[in-house]
Design an enzyme around this catalytic site. Structure first.
Site, mmCIF file in Angstrom:
data_model
loop_
_atom_site.group_PDB
_atom_site.id
_atom_site.type_symbol
_atom_site.label_atom_id
_atom_site.label_comp_id
_atom_site.label_asym_id
_atom_site.label_seq_id
_atom_site.Cartn_x
_atom_site.Cartn_y
_atom_site.Cartn_z
ATOM 1 N N HIS A 29 0.843 -1.214 0.000
ATOM 2 C CA HIS A 29 0.000 0.000 0.000
ATOM 3 C C HIS A 29 0.875 1.260 0.000
ATOM 4 O O HIS A 29 0.614 2.213 -0.735
ATOM 5 C CB HIS A 29 -0.864 0.063 1.272
ATOM 6 C CG HIS A 29 -1.885 -1.025 1.414
ATOM 7 N ND1 HIS A 29 -1.983 -1.810 2.542
ATOM 8 C CD2 HIS A 29 -2.862 -1.444 0.574
ATOM 9 C CE1 HIS A 29 -2.988 -2.668 2.395
ATOM 10 N NE2 HIS A 29 -3.537 -2.472 1.205
ATOM 11 N N ARG A 102 -2.145 -6.212 -8.337
ATOM 12 C CA ARG A 102 -1.027 -7.129 -8.087
ATOM 13 C C ARG A 102 -0.799 -8.103 -9.235
ATOM 14 O O ARG A 102 0.265 -8.204 -9.766
ATOM 15 C CB ARG A 102 -1.252 -7.912 -6.803
ATOM 16 C CG ARG A 102 -0.770 -7.159 -5.574
ATOM 17 C CD ARG A 102 -1.112 -7.912 -4.352
ATOM 18 N NE ARG A 102 -2.534 -8.218 -4.400
ATOM 19 C CZ ARG A 102 -3.348 -8.114 -3.372
ATOM 20 N NH1 ARG A 102 -2.884 -7.735 -2.223
ATOM 21 N NH2 ARG A 102 -4.616 -8.392 -3.485
#
Ligand code: PNS
Length: 183
Positions: A29, A102
């Site tokens: 993050h 991702r």
């Protein structure tokens, strides 16, 4: 205040909302937020308060951890929201939702969410950033699982998160001065 060609205030700067559960915040993050700051003048980290989703950390705990990570970065604002993300975004001057991607497995979920948000507010775009190679395997869910089973998560989440996880799972916390939630 100066206006752009659409008659909008120019001086507000470019603002992105980075929404998520952040249960807990990881270096994946943080990587997206830091790279977001290369493009946007301000990033609002918006922590979702979802009563239907059982979280390990309370929204207050998540807020404190994220705020602590960005205590020296004035252009990162940390907030929480309940309900629809588009309603929260509408209360800010952000035009863009920032999300990390991702791998292919994230795509379908993200595609649906971005499309739904765009349908709810046609002014809103979602910008995806590929997660750095160092963190593409890191998710809050796997971090919690590894930490709960006593595995090492150092280097994947900030140290303060490592300590909070150990406290939650009643694992020995390394001897250090008694810390507060903010450090
Ligand atoms: O980190 P996460 O759990 O993948 O984040 C998901 C989040 C919080 C961004 C998403 O669930 C969300 O926006 N929740 C708020 C409710 C909402 O607006 N839902 C409609 C979007 S499909």
């Amino acid at each position: 205040m100066a206006k752009n060609m659409k008659g909008e205030d120019k001086d507000m700067g470019k603002v992105a909302i980075y929404p998520g559960s952040f249960d807990p915040i990881t270096y994946g993050h943080i990587d997206i937020i830091e790279r977001g700051l290369e493009i946007f003048d301000k990033v609002i980290v918006a922590i979702a308060e979802n009563e239907e989703k059982r979280s390990l950390f309370s929204v207050e705990e998540r807020l404190r951890m994220v705020k602590s990570c960005f205590k020296d970065t004035s252009n990162v604002i940390v907030d929480s929201f309940k309900g629809l993300l588009v309603n929260y975004v509408g209360k800010t001057n952000a035009k863009v939702i920032l999300r990390g991607l991702r791998a292919t497995s994230d795509f379908e979920y993200e595609f649906h969410m971005a499309s739904m948000n765009r349908s709810l507010n046609t002014q809103l775009d979602t910008l995806f950033m590929m997660t750095s190679k160092d963190y593409f395997f890191v998710s809050s869910r796997t971090i919690k699982e590894v930490a709960r089973l006593g595995g090492a998560v150092e280097g994947l989440v900030p140290d303060l998160v490592v300590r909070r996880l150990k406290e939650k799972f009643k694992l020995p916390v390394p001897k250090k001065r008694r810390i507060g939630w903010d450090d």
